[in-house]
Design an enzyme around this catalytic site. Sequence first.
Site, PDB file in Angstrom:
ATOM      1  CB  CYS A  19      -0.919  -0.046   1.226  1.00 27.49           C
ATOM      2  SG  CYS A  19      -1.810   1.473   1.556  1.00 27.49           S
TER       3      CYS A  19
ATOM      4  CB  CYS B 234       0.189   2.026   4.068  1.00 29.43           C
ATOM      5  SG  CYS B 234      -1.472   1.350   3.873  1.00 29.43           S
TER       6      CYS B 234
END
Length: 104
Positions: free
Chosen positions: A29, A32
């Site tokens: 991700c 993230c």
Amino acid sequence: MITLTTENFDEQVLGADKPVLVEFWAEWCGPCKMVAPVLEQIEAEYGDRVTIAKLNGDDHPEIVRRYGVMGFPTMNLYRDGEVVRQIVGAKPKRLLVADLEGHI
């Protein structure tokens, strides 16, 4: 920053004596990775009022399902064992702190 697992989630989050902001994240991700340093800054500044924790959603999908997390990053703020705020997606520090105000 606390690393959460299925085994320690209930104790570290639901049994905590102060609010806990849990980031549900995944290795793949990109957003993230962008929010990680922001969470470190928040922990440095507000660590006396909130605990910051991370849970790898790919490694612990049962917790992800339990809380209905649909995408990463999702940050749930828990207080007294309950989700009091959910934040979806990466945000700049000022917006993330604004989302937490009133809860920590």
